[in-house]
Design a protein around this motif. Structure first.
Motif, PDB file in Angstrom:
ATOM      1  N   GLY A   9       0.443  -1.198   0.130  1.00 57.72           N
ATOM      2  CA  GLY A   9      -0.141  -0.274   0.020  1.00 57.72           C
ATOM      3  C   GLY A   9       0.752   1.297  -0.167  1.00 57.72           C
ATOM      4  O   GLY A   9       0.823   2.450  -0.719  1.00 57.72           O
ATOM      5  N   ALA A  10       2.118   1.366   0.826  1.00 58.81           N
ATOM      6  CA  ALA A  10       2.566   2.346   1.293  1.00 58.81           C
ATOM      7  C   ALA A  10       3.592   3.019  -0.147  1.00 58.81           C
ATOM      8  O   ALA A  10       3.307   3.694  -0.574  1.00 58.81           O
ATOM      9  CB  ALA A  10       3.938   2.193   1.680  1.00 58.81           C
ATOM     10  N   VAL A  11       3.463   1.705  -0.790  1.00 61.96           N
ATOM     11  CA  VAL A  11       5.004   2.022  -2.386  1.00 61.96           C
ATOM     12  C   VAL A  11       3.822   2.479  -3.111  1.00 61.96           C
ATOM     13  O   VAL A  11       4.104   3.447  -4.276  1.00 61.96           O
ATOM     14  CB  VAL A  11       5.535   0.821  -2.981  1.00 61.96           C
ATOM     15  N   MET A  12       2.824   1.678  -3.642  1.00 60.43           N
ATOM     16  CA  MET A  12       1.638   2.075  -4.517  1.00 60.43           C
ATOM     17  C   MET A  12       1.120   3.707  -4.527  1.00 60.43           C
ATOM     18  O   MET A  12       1.091   4.217  -5.633  1.00 60.43           O
ATOM     19  CB  MET A  12       0.276   1.993  -3.946  1.00 60.43           C
ATOM     20  N   GLY A  13       1.715   3.679  -3.005  1.00 54.84           N
ATOM     21  CA  GLY A  13       0.973   6.072  -2.952  1.00 54.84           C
ATOM     22  C   GLY A  13       1.875   6.762  -2.829  1.00 54.84           C
ATOM     23  O   GLY A  13       1.925   7.704  -3.553  1.00 54.84           O
ATOM     24  N   GLY A  14       2.949   5.551  -3.413  1.00 50.14           N
ATOM     25  CA  GLY A  14       4.140   6.821  -3.092  1.00 50.14           C
ATOM     26  C   GLY A  14       4.860   6.590  -1.999  1.00 50.14           C
ATOM     27  O   GLY A  14       4.265   6.752  -0.490  1.00 50.14           O
ATOM     28  N   TYR A  15       5.955   6.025  -1.619  1.00 47.72           N
ATOM     29  CA  TYR A  15       6.801   5.857  -0.005  1.00 47.72           C
ATOM     30  C   TYR A  15       7.002   7.363   0.567  1.00 47.72           C
ATOM     31  O   TYR A  15       8.440   7.884  -0.007  1.00 47.72           O
ATOM     32  CB  TYR A  15       8.164   4.516  -0.541  1.00 47.72           C
ATOM     33  N   GLY A  16       6.442   7.070   1.857  1.00 41.63           N
ATOM     34  CA  GLY A  16       6.740   8.828   1.893  1.00 41.63           C
ATOM     35  C   GLY A  16       5.527   8.851   2.575  1.00 41.63           C
ATOM     36  O   GLY A  16       5.846  10.447   2.902  1.00 41.63           O
ATOM     37  N   ASN A  17       4.646   9.458   1.410  1.00 41.59           N
ATOM     38  CA  ASN A  17       3.997  10.483   1.541  1.00 41.59           C
ATOM     39  C   ASN A  17       2.007   9.973   1.926  1.00 41.59           C
ATOM     40  O   ASN A  17       1.821   9.097   1.595  1.00 41.59           O
ATOM     41  CB  ASN A  17       3.464  10.397   0.165  1.00 41.59           C
ATOM     42  N   THR A  70       7.657   5.707  -7.570  1.00 37.98           N
ATOM     43  CA  THR A  70       7.471   6.876  -7.095  1.00 37.98           C
ATOM     44  C   THR A  70       6.292   6.991  -6.566  1.00 37.98           C
ATOM     45  O   THR A  70       5.775   7.323  -6.100  1.00 37.98           O
ATOM     46  CB  THR A  70       7.917   8.506  -7.687  1.00 37.98           C
ATOM     47  N   GLY A  71       5.096   5.631  -6.617  1.00 39.79           N
ATOM     48  CA  GLY A  71       3.828   5.324  -6.364  1.00 39.79           C
ATOM     49  C   GLY A  71       2.798   7.307  -7.178  1.00 39.79           C
ATOM     50  O   GLY A  71       3.884   7.734  -7.819  1.00 39.79           O
ATOM     51  N   ILE A  72       2.107   6.587  -7.182  1.00 42.86           N
ATOM     52  CA  ILE A  72       0.727   7.530  -7.529  1.00 42.86           C
ATOM     53  C   ILE A  72       0.971   8.493  -7.658  1.00 42.86           C
ATOM     54  O   ILE A  72       0.661   9.444  -8.456  1.00 42.86           O
ATOM     55  CB  ILE A  72      -0.890   7.072  -7.268  1.00 42.86           C
ATOM     56  N   PHE A  73       1.539   9.006  -6.234  1.00 37.67           N
ATOM     57  CA  PHE A  73       1.663  10.521  -5.704  1.00 37.67           C
ATOM     58  C   PHE A  73       3.001  10.560  -5.848  1.00 37.67           C
ATOM     59  O   PHE A  73       3.129  12.259  -5.856  1.00 37.67           O
ATOM     60  CB  PHE A  73       1.050  10.893  -4.725  1.00 37.67           C
ATOM     61  N   ASN A  74       3.946  10.276  -6.920  1.00 36.44           N
ATOM     62  CA  ASN A  74       4.914  10.561  -7.555  1.00 36.44           C
ATOM     63  C   ASN A  74       6.142  10.907  -6.172  1.00 36.44           C
ATOM     64  O   ASN A  74       6.352  12.532  -6.260  1.00 36.44           O
ATOM     65  CB  ASN A  74       5.159  11.734  -8.611  1.00 36.44           C
ATOM     66  N   GLU A  75       6.216  10.587  -4.943  1.00 34.81           N
ATOM     67  CA  GLU A  75       6.924  10.802  -4.041  1.00 34.81           C
ATOM     68  C   GLU A  75       8.271   9.933  -4.686  1.00 34.81           C
ATOM     69  O   GLU A  75       8.771   9.272  -4.547  1.00 34.81           O
ATOM     70  CB  GLU A  75       6.379  10.450  -3.215  1.00 34.81           C
ATOM     71  N   GLN A  76       9.277  11.456  -4.479  1.00 35.91           N
ATOM     72  CA  GLN A  76      10.697  11.480  -4.286  1.00 35.91           C
ATOM     73  C   GLN A  76      11.096  10.609  -3.565  1.00 35.91           C
ATOM     74  O   GLN A  76      10.946  11.570  -2.285  1.00 35.91           O
ATOM     75  CB  GLN A  76      11.652  12.624  -5.206  1.00 35.91           C
ATOM     76  N   ALA A  77      12.019   9.536  -3.607  1.00 32.75           N
ATOM     77  CA  ALA A  77      12.693   9.342  -2.479  1.00 32.75           C
ATOM     78  C   ALA A  77      13.798  10.001  -1.931  1.00 32.75           C
ATOM     79  O   ALA A  77      13.938  10.827  -2.404  1.00 32.75           O
ATOM     80  CB  ALA A  77      13.530   7.526  -2.380  1.00 32.75           C
ATOM     81  N   ILE A  78      13.777   9.743  -0.361  1.00 30.40           N
ATOM     82  CA  ILE A  78      14.447  10.509   0.132  1.00 30.40           C
ATOM     83  C   ILE A  78      16.209  10.488   0.319  1.00 30.40           C
ATOM     84  O   ILE A  78      17.389  11.481  -0.043  1.00 30.40           O
ATOM     85  CB  ILE A  78      14.272  11.287   1.539  1.00 30.40           C
ATOM     86  N   GLN A  79      16.295   9.251   0.135  1.00 29.89           N
ATOM     87  CA  GLN A  79      17.940   8.703   0.255  1.00 29.89           C
ATOM     88  C   GLN A  79      17.992   8.218  -0.610  1.00 29.89           C
ATOM     89  O   GLN A  79      17.277   6.342  -1.245  1.00 29.89           O
ATOM     90  CB  GLN A  79      17.970   8.140   1.655  1.00 29.89           C
ATOM     91  N   ASP A  80      19.149   8.132  -1.540  1.00 27.74           N
ATOM     92  CA  ASP A  80      19.407   7.643  -2.269  1.00 27.74           C
ATOM     93  C   ASP A  80      20.755   6.832  -2.413  1.00 27.74           C
ATOM     94  O   ASP A  80      21.698   7.177  -1.634  1.00 27.74           O
ATOM     95  CB  ASP A  80      19.867   8.162  -3.609  1.00 27.74           C
ATOM     96  N   VAL A  81      20.307   5.241  -1.818  1.00 31.10           N
ATOM     97  CA  VAL A  81      21.651   4.636  -1.106  1.00 31.10           C
ATOM     98  C   VAL A  81      22.689   4.762  -2.504  1.00 31.10           C
ATOM     99  O   VAL A  81      21.765   3.762  -3.568  1.00 31.10           O
ATOM    100  CB  VAL A  81      21.202   3.399  -0.347  1.00 31.10           C
TER     101      VAL A  81
END
Lengths: 420, 293, 327
Positions: free
Chosen positions: B230-238, B282-293
């Motif tokens: 669910g979290a990934v689908m919506g945009g992880y972090g949003n 980035t999911g539905i809401f296009n959430e950019q990942a904070i940290q790029d490892v």
């Protein structure tokens, strides 16, 4: 690099030495510093002990999903062992239990069984989970150790293992009885719901096959997985098909929620089940929702000791309540009791505690089990050949199915507004 | 048609539960850039705590609810301080933190069994009625409660993260902890609060679903894994994403189970997760990942 | 000088092998302990495979139990339905797993850390679902899958001691393969990717290609281990391939120390012994295991090998300080 390798080798050697140490000791081992030391072998070497101790090994699922059956089995085993020991044990030998947790994993069951065999157990009581018995059975049989399993699936008894017996009912036989119940009530359509564990799956398969032979139409077959909690899709599908009755092979924590959701989804008909309705499940489903769940089973679960009308079962339940301060929530209590009584009888007839003698004595065993007579003279190594048919009518009470059909069926039809 | 309505409504109800869990994941990721596997089992602990307060100690429902949230908050906070913070200070690879949360989840699950029991416990419903009719379909009132609660959480959290000082400092700490520290932000305290809040959300989820399914030790663990989807689908972090993603997941899963096959529902959920990860991480809401490892 | 170092390492390896050969004797021929030793060989190969993926190329997978399943069921199904003897189907299944691993890695290689782990978790779950709802019930679903034990062209491995020697041979072969891969150009590419992906890209390393190779190799290792399990026990069940199993492999690798030859071996041995030793606590086994695991992770994040390195560094440092003082 060199030092690391040396350190690695040193540690490896240390591990191996500690392996050797715990390989040498039999019986229970104490663990002190588990990380570096491994085990310190300590117990006495087990051996053939008649008149001394009888080591009863058991592998049960004590943690994880549906571990309540394993834990109540464990409790009942302790209770039975004390009971039998007070009356002289097996041919004068004191029974000593060795138990390990399989965590519900067949892989662990294999390791645990190997450990039990290593500790020279005289007999084994197998897990309630049929998959674990399937995994561990081969090596136990090869080692020639007498085993009685607690599961009810037909799969593991179909294997050619002459040392393996059981005093619990065979699900496939129950499926046959349930089809008979459907025929008695005159049902011609059914929907099947099965869980995804060995027993549930195999029983549903047998049931479906028998329905085909009896001319009963299976409108739909739904399933769910052990970790599922939501059955709304399966419920919707069943309600849409409107079968005359539903057959469910669910287990453990699913019966309650499933029945609740099925009733809420609008299905009011009779539910046949592979297991008898437990009080805990009735509570979770809601007592009204749990009504009209029918099953073929040797015995039923009671709400409390007072409401139990069977004197033998009442005695066992009272013993459990006195010892543990609470009512058991599953019927594994009865299974373990029957199993231990059969084993006791077999050792008496054999006059010895050796596995081979016990196996040879089994065909002569006749015990009055908590749900009917247990006999082993037909070569199937199964004990129960009869069962009873029940239907839950609410408030902690079960009624004989045939009686219910004769007396209360019309009232049920009026109450639910159903044709069937 | 009736079946469709029944599936949609019950699917959304299931999605409400997923949303609460997904929100916890997104919150932790947004505020500390980490992943945790302990949320599902915190849900279980929350359910047991709620059970203890409400059924065994006979406290009024609201008190039990608030008390459980408080205890869960403390558990989450201590978890961050005692385990996560120590590991972060040692500058270890993120995989150890993941493994640590897995160890914590084992402890919670088995600890719950040791403290309470392996039985399925009955959680008495706080509503007087067993089911509520929505558009002619019977739903359990607790599911509506879950949807309502996740909506409230989503709005509150979004407000908290963007409009309050603490929330903004949390986001700053997640983006660049050194810079945040030099701005005078107490990164350690902020992350602790975040984990505490996430634990609180999971615990609420536990109390709400307890009456629906009974309370037992593996109640939350699989929900925890699905919550990731669910979290990934919506945009992880949003936060909005977690809510929407959770609802969407519940809906799609139930529709698949109803119309195609009930056996395929879990397969479908994970296929969706993997497709999203490969095609639109980035999911539905296009959430950019904070940290790029 | 270099020759001396090489022969020194070789000597240590030979000593290790000799000790390993004597294990059944040291264990007093106990069947149970030999079974544990067999499992250790299987887990060593799995952890080593995972080490190639994570320790050397820096990619995390929390779903490798999927390949364990593909190896086990693959070998079993090939043997059962196509009549290929198990010993050969083990290699074929491992090769198929490598192919699947490569296919998975193709899109997965561009995912960053946490998302890659989620993708592998999802993959693990998908394979679990396929195995439990297999078309036509070929895997037996929840009834499990039976197969006869391993039989190498007539040599029946029907007891634990025989299987242990077979397992030992496999371990040595796989570790040699791992060393060769790690020391080759491919291995250096892995390490470059692990340390700094952008820099590696900038130096002309085809990051994607090497990430895929790492995945494929690790899949081969773990799948072979899975088919070894089938040969040892003769029965497979879907519940062996839950996420717990993937976590177990990762734990063994990290516990012993990643990016090393000895690390996964030590990890496999110690975790297995730990779990067996904790059995005496019956229902508290897993609780205590969780607690110990947490303590070890927090206290010793480098694993055993890492801790040993720290000790060694500490000793050297103190020695240098002493020398400084004297001067």
């Amino acid at each position: 690099m060199k030092l690391r390798k040396a350190a690695a080798l040193f540690l490896a050697a240390l591990m191996l030495l500690s392996l050797a140490a715990c390989g040498g000791g039999g019986g229970k081992d104490e663990t002190t510093d588990a990380v570096a030391e491994g085990e310190t072998g300590g117990g006495e070497e087990g051996g053939e002990s008649t008149g001394g101790t009888f080591k009863l090994g058991t592998f049960l699922q004590l943690t994880g999903a549906n571990s309540v059956a394993g834990n109540e089995s464990n409790n009942t085993l302790d209770m039975c062992i004390d009971y039998i020991n007070e009356q002289g044990g097996f041919n004068g030998a004191t029974i000593e239990k060795i138990v390990y947790d399989t965590q519900g994993s067949p892989e662990e069951a294999v390791k645990v069984a190997a450990r039990l065999l290593e500790e020279d157990v005289d007999a084994i009581v197998g897990s309630v989970n049929s998959a674990e018995i399937l995994a561990a059975g081969q090596q136990i049989n090869d080692a020639g150790v007498f085993m009685m399993g607690l599961g009810t699936a037909n799969t593991w008894m179909a294997e050619d293992w002459p040392y393996v017996f059981r005093a619990t009912v065979n699900n496939a036989n129950l499926a046959t009885n349930t089809v008979a119940m459907l025929e008695e009530a005159g049902y011609t359509t059914v929907a099947i719901v099965n869980g995804q564990d060995d027993a549930s799956l195999s029983t549903a398969d047998v049931f479906e096959e028998l329905c085909g032979e009896a001319g009963i139409e299976v409108l739909t077959r739904e399933s769910y997985q052990t970790t599922d909690t939501d059955f709304s899709a399966q419920v919707a599908s069943i309600v849409a098909q409107d079968p005359q009755c539903v057959y469910m092979t669910c287990s453990g924590e699913h019966i309650g929620p499933f029945v609740k959701q099925l009733r809420q989804g609008g299905y009011k008909g009779v539910l046949f089940s592979k297991e008898i309705m437990a009080m805990r499940d009735a509570e979770i489903a809601g007592d009204d929702n749990a009504k009209y769940t029918a099953a073929s089973y040797p015995y039923v679960i009671y709400k409390d000791v007072e409401s139990c009308d069977d004197p033998e079962i009442k005695e066992v339940l009272q013993m459990y309540v006195d010892r543990y301060g609470e009512m058991p929530t599953t019927e594994v209590v009865y299974r373990v009791w029957d199993t231990m009584m059969v084993m006791w009888e077999a050792t008496k007839i054999a006059g010895s505690n050796e596995s081979d003698d016990i196996v040879a004595a089994m065909p002569e065993v006749k015990v009055e089990g908590l749900g009917g007579p247990l006999t082993y003279d037909d070569g199937t190594r199964e004990g129960y050949h009869t069962s009873n048919d029940w239907i839950y009518i609410g408030d902690g009470k079960n009624k004989e199915f045939s009686d219910w059909l004769a007396e209360d069926y019309e009232a049920y039809k009026t109450e639910t507004g159903r044709e069937y | 048609m009736r079946m469709l309505i029944q599936l949609i409504i019950t699917g959304l109800a299931l999605g409400g539960v997923y949303s609460l869990i997904s929100m916890g994941y997104s919150l932790i990721y947004k505020a500390s850039g980490l992943m945790t596997f302990a949320q599902g089992d915190i849900l279980t602990v929350g359910a047991f705590l709620g059970l203890t307060f409400y059924r065994f100690l006979k406290l009024p429902y609201i008190v039990a609810l608030l008390l459980t949230m408080a205890v869960a908050f403390i558990i989450g906070f201590l978890l961050e301080k005692g385990v996560i913070r120590k590991l972060l200070n040692k500058n270890v690879n993120a995989i150890y933190i993941v493994l640590a949360t897995i160890a914590v989840s084992y402890i919670f699950q088995n600890g719950a069994q040791a403290i309470w029991s392996s039985k399925v416990e009955y959680f008495p419903s706080v509503f007087s009625t067993d089911s509520v009719a929505v558009l002619g379909v019977n739903v359990q009132p607790e599911s509506l409660l879950c949807i309502g609660a996740s909506m409230i959480c989503m709005i509150l959290l979004h407000f908290f993260m963007t409009k309050t000082r603490i929330g903004t400092s949390m986001r700053a700490a997640a983006m660049d902890s050194m810079a945040a520290e030099s701005c005078g932000i107490n990164v350690s305290l902020n992350t602790g609060i975040t984990w505490g809040i996430a634990a609180g959300i999971a615990a609420i989820g536990g109390i709400f679903i307890g009456p629906m399914y009974g309370v037992y030790v593996t109640l939350g663990s699989k929900l925890g894994t699905k919550g990731f989807a669910g979290a990934v689908m919506g945009g992880y972090g949003n936060m909005y994403g977690a809510m929407v993603g959770g609802l969407l997941l519940g809906l799609l899963e139930t529709l698949v189970a109803g119309y195609i096959s009930s056996e395929l529902r879990n397969l479908f959920a994970y296929i969706i997760l993997i497709i999203f990860l490969f095609v639109k991480p980035t999911g539905i809401f296009n959430e950019q990942a904070i940290q790029d490892v | 000088m270099k020759n001396k170092k090489l022969s020194g390492n070789l000597l240590k390896c030979l000593v290790a092998v000799v000790v390993a050969l004597l294990v059944p004797v040291l264990l007093g021929g106990s069947s149970y302990m030999c079974l544990v030793a067999c499992f250790v060989t299987i887990y060593t190969i799995s952890a080593s495979g995972l080490d190639v993926l994570y320790g050397y190329s820096g990619q995390i997978s929390m779903g490798h139990a999927a390949f364990y399943a593909i190896g086990g069921y693959g070998a079993g199904l090939l043997s059962e339905y196509l009549g290929i003897p198990l010993f050969i189907s083990m290699f074929i299944a491992a090769a198929i797993a490598a192919l699947i691993g490569a296919l998975l890695a193709f899109p997965a290689s561009k995912l960053k850390f946490h998302f890659l782990s989620l993708a592998t978790i999802a993959f693990g779950e998908i394979i679990y679902q396929i195995v439990t709802n297999s078309p036509g019930r070929i895997t037996g679903n929840y009834n499990g899958f039976f197969h006869s034990k391993l039989d190498i062209f007539g040599l029946k491995l029907d007891n634990n001691i025989k299987f242990y020697y077979f397992g030992l041979v496999c371990v040595v072969l796989f570790l040699i393969a791992k060393t060769m891969i790690v020391r080759s150009r491919t291995g250096r590419a892995f390490i470059a990717i692990r340390e700094n992906t952008q820099a590696a890209e900038g130096m002309g390393v085809n990051v994607r290609k090497y990430k895929i190779i790492a995945f494929a190799v690790s899949a081969f290792f773990v799948a072979f281990a899975g088919s070894m399990y089938l040969g040892l026990v003769g029965y497979l069940h879907p519940d062996m391939y839950l996420q717990k199993q993937s976590v177990l492999f990762v734990t063994m690798m990290l516990f012993g120390g990643s990016a090393s030859l000895a690390g996964p071996i030590i990890g496999a041995i110690s975790i297995e012994i730990l779990l067996e030793g904790l059995r005496t606590f019956e229902e508290y086994q897993m609780l205590i295991y969780g607690i110990l695991l947490l303590i070890v992770i927090v206290a010793m994040p480098g694993g055993i090998v890492g801790a040993v390195k720290n000790i060694k560094a500490g000793i050297l440092r103190r020695r240098a300080q002493k020398l400084d003082k004297e001067v």
